[in-house]
Scaffold this active site. Sequence first.
Site, PDB file in Angstrom:
ATOM      1  N   SER A 148       0.852  -1.194   0.000  1.00 54.24           N
ATOM      2  CA  SER A 148       0.000   0.000   0.000  1.00 54.24           C
ATOM      3  C   SER A 148       0.885   1.240   0.000  1.00 54.24           C
ATOM      4  O   SER A 148       2.026   1.203   0.491  1.00 54.24           O
ATOM      5  CB  SER A 148      -0.884   0.018   1.256  1.00 54.24           C
ATOM      6  N   TYR A 161      -1.740  -0.235  10.014  1.00 55.74           N
ATOM      7  CA  TYR A 161      -1.861  -0.818   8.678  1.00 55.74           C
ATOM      8  C   TYR A 161      -0.641  -0.457   7.831  1.00 55.74           C
ATOM      9  O   TYR A 161      -0.059  -1.319   7.154  1.00 55.74           O
ATOM     10  CB  TYR A 161      -3.139  -0.290   8.025  1.00 55.74           C
ATOM     11  N   LYS A 165       2.269  -2.868   6.052  1.00 52.59           N
ATOM     12  CA  LYS A 165       2.541  -2.854   4.623  1.00 52.59           C
ATOM     13  C   LYS A 165       3.995  -2.490   4.315  1.00 52.59           C
ATOM     14  O   LYS A 165       4.552  -2.923   3.299  1.00 52.59           O
ATOM     15  CB  LYS A 165       1.575  -1.903   3.919  1.00 52.59           C
TER      16      LYS A 165
END
Length: 257
Positions: A148, A161, A165
């Site tokens: 991401s 998150y 990533k």
Amino acid sequence: MSDLFNLEGKAALLTGASRGMGKEMALALAKHGATVVISARKPEPLEAAAAEINDACGAVRAHAVAANAGRPEELQLLVERARALAGPIDILIGNAGVNVHYGPISEIPDDAYQKIMQTNVQANLWLARLVVPDMVARGCGSMIFTSSVGALKPSPTLGAYGISKLALIGLVRNLALEYGPQGVRANAICPGVVKTDFARALWDSPEGEERARTQVPLRRFGEPRDFAGVAVFLASSASSFMTGQALTLCGGTNMWS
């Protein structure tokens, strides 16, 4: 040149592939000749996705195998079933991911952090270990993982998150280094905001529409179909000298990162 993107005779395993980006990538691989085994947690939408891919190809190119990507025993069974359906694995796309915390990392519960890291990072290591013997035996193979643009910058709300990533990109680089001598490649795809159910909170609002109109150089957010071409590219011989890379598909929002 016509063989650059030819995937005939190849077997691909994709997680997180019942909808959105995963389904579009599976469809693209199947249209270029691969047999695809698609996986996700819920069997009903997964079976529907496989039927849609097969209808689009006019042949049985897709098989559905339900599995929870965060559970190693289910991944083991998934890979065994994929081999039985499609043969030794040539292509792996690890697209499954979770985000169970929205807010500062200073407030994330331990179990939420562990779930994010296990599903987004460790599960992909488990998958790589399971499929890489097939690739090493053939002297070639491609592993692709969905990271991401969140990996490229901090966030006050999606920090955990993003951390996962970024760790996934680190995993990709190490897989590329360790298995490159055996002809196996590993790369990451880093999406920006894509109009999927997973990212709905980021785009499905007047504020999101305004960000797309004013902050994205291409003046739109991504669509799942935007990832079909890059999946075929990374899976095929067209990218035969590319490994250990993180390709950013973001409409231009992270062009300097």
